[in-house]
Motif scaffolding. Structure first.
Motif, mmCIF file in Angstrom:
data_model
loop_
_atom_site.group_PDB
_atom_site.id
_atom_site.type_symbol
_atom_site.label_atom_id
_atom_site.label_comp_id
_atom_site.label_asym_id
_atom_site.label_seq_id
_atom_site.Cartn_x
_atom_site.Cartn_y
_atom_site.Cartn_z
ATOM 1 N N ILE A 7 37.398 -16.004 -43.968
ATOM 2 C CA ILE A 7 36.178 -16.143 -44.761
ATOM 3 C C ILE A 7 35.317 -17.222 -44.119
ATOM 4 N N LEU A 8 34.119 -16.862 -43.713
ATOM 5 C CA LEU A 8 33.189 -17.832 -43.150
ATOM 6 C C LEU A 8 32.709 -18.767 -44.255
ATOM 7 N N ILE A 9 32.727 -20.081 -43.993
ATOM 8 C CA ILE A 9 32.095 -21.021 -44.922
ATOM 9 C C ILE A 9 31.089 -21.848 -44.141
ATOM 10 N N ILE A 36 36.782 -20.464 -42.297
ATOM 11 C CA ILE A 36 36.362 -20.682 -40.912
ATOM 12 C C ILE A 36 34.945 -21.247 -40.843
ATOM 13 N N TRP A 37 34.802 -22.286 -40.016
ATOM 14 C CA TRP A 37 33.472 -22.843 -39.740
ATOM 15 C C TRP A 37 33.469 -23.420 -38.325
ATOM 16 N N LYS A 38 32.344 -23.956 -37.915
ATOM 17 C CA LYS A 38 32.199 -24.489 -36.560
ATOM 18 C C LYS A 38 33.137 -25.668 -36.309
ATOM 19 N N THR A 39 33.347 -26.478 -37.331
ATOM 20 C CA THR A 39 34.207 -27.652 -37.226
ATOM 21 C C THR A 39 35.156 -27.663 -38.416
ATOM 22 N N PRO A 53 37.322 -26.400 -44.317
ATOM 23 C CA PRO A 53 37.672 -25.362 -43.334
ATOM 24 C C PRO A 53 39.120 -25.540 -42.860
ATOM 25 N N THR A 54 39.771 -24.427 -42.581
ATOM 26 C CA THR A 54 41.133 -24.482 -42.053
ATOM 27 C C THR A 54 41.201 -24.042 -40.602
ATOM 28 N N SER A 55 40.124 -23.420 -40.106
ATOM 29 C CA SER A 55 40.069 -22.979 -38.712
ATOM 30 C C SER A 55 38.629 -23.058 -38.223
ATOM 31 N N THR A 56 38.485 -23.123 -36.914
ATOM 32 C CA THR A 56 37.152 -23.092 -36.307
ATOM 33 C C THR A 56 36.972 -21.771 -35.582
ATOM 34 N N PHE A 57 35.773 -21.557 -35.064
ATOM 35 C CA PHE A 57 35.503 -20.337 -34.314
ATOM 36 C C PHE A 57 36.455 -20.210 -33.121
#
Length: 228
Positions: A7-9, A36-39, A53-57
């Motif tokens: 899920i993008l945030i 997921i987000w940039k940072t 966020p738990t993951s980045t791109f």
């Protein structure tokens, strides 16, 4: 093997666009849900709820289900090439590409709606056609591997429908029952077709500046797609 759902945030995301589907997905034992987000820096939603966020791109890897929510903060994403390029790359390998509310417009800006039936929040439904989509009203609209949800609360309906696709109807119904998701709103003002005229007029007036800004950004995004 777990089904990865990303899920993008982003700053000023509509929190229920995220947390509604997240609650459903996370209730399915086979799902691995990523925000997921940039940072990895926390982002604040439109209403101030902070999301982590738990993951980045770069670290999320290929995900099975890509989900893009909406909210006021999706406006800048319409012309954010880093975000749009991430969505394009993920869409190639994803089993499902999905959205909630105005997240559909971000998919459109990434070129992922052309020729596809899709829906979004009622106040911005007419903007879908600019991206070559075939606008269709509904809480959930499915076109092959593309699944789009209507405004905000429709994210729960969409998530249950997607879990039914992945895990079977019984599994989705178990989640629905565990969450006691049995909507019975106290008013019939949840749609422009049923809301009292003064209520509809007030909401449209309040949304007018956001709509004007969004329309301009959609025009820019469409030109970029045409030139690309």
């Amino acid at each position: 093997m777990a089904v990865s759902i990303g899920i993008l945030i982003f700053p000023d995301v509509q929190q229920l666009d995220v947390t509604g589907p997240f609650e459903v997905f996370a209730s399915w034992p086979e799902a691995k849900v990523l925000l997921i987000w940039k940072t990895l820096d926390p982002v604040a939603s439109t209403t101030g709820l902070r999301l982590q966020p738990t993951s980045t791109f770069e670290t999320c890897g290929q995900i099975d289900v890509l989900c893009v929510p909406g909210g006021r903060g999706m406006n800048p994403l319409l012309v954010d090439e880093q975000v749009l390029d991430f969505l394009r790359r993920q869409a190639v390998g994803a089993r499902y590409v999905t959205s909630v509310c105005t997240g559909a417009l971000v998919l459109g800006a990434a070129g992922l709606l052309k020729g596809k039936r899709a829906t979004t929040h009622w106040a911005f439904h007419d903007l879908l056609a600019a991206f070559g989509a075939v606008p269709e009203e509904g809480r959930i609209v499915r076109d092959g591997a593309l699944m789009t949800g209507g405004g905000v609360t429709a994210g729960i309906d969409f998530a249950l429908a997607l879990v039914a696709e992945l895990a079977g109807r019984a599994g989705a119904e178990e989640i629905q029952l565990a969450l006691e998701y049995a909507p019975a709103p106290p008013f019939q003002a949840g749609s422009p077709r049923t809301a009292p005229e003064p209520v509809l007029a007030a909401v449209l007036e309040r949304m007018a500046p956001l709509r004007a800004e969004r329309r301009k950004l959609v025009e820019i995004a469409v030109k970029r797609l045409a030139s690309g």
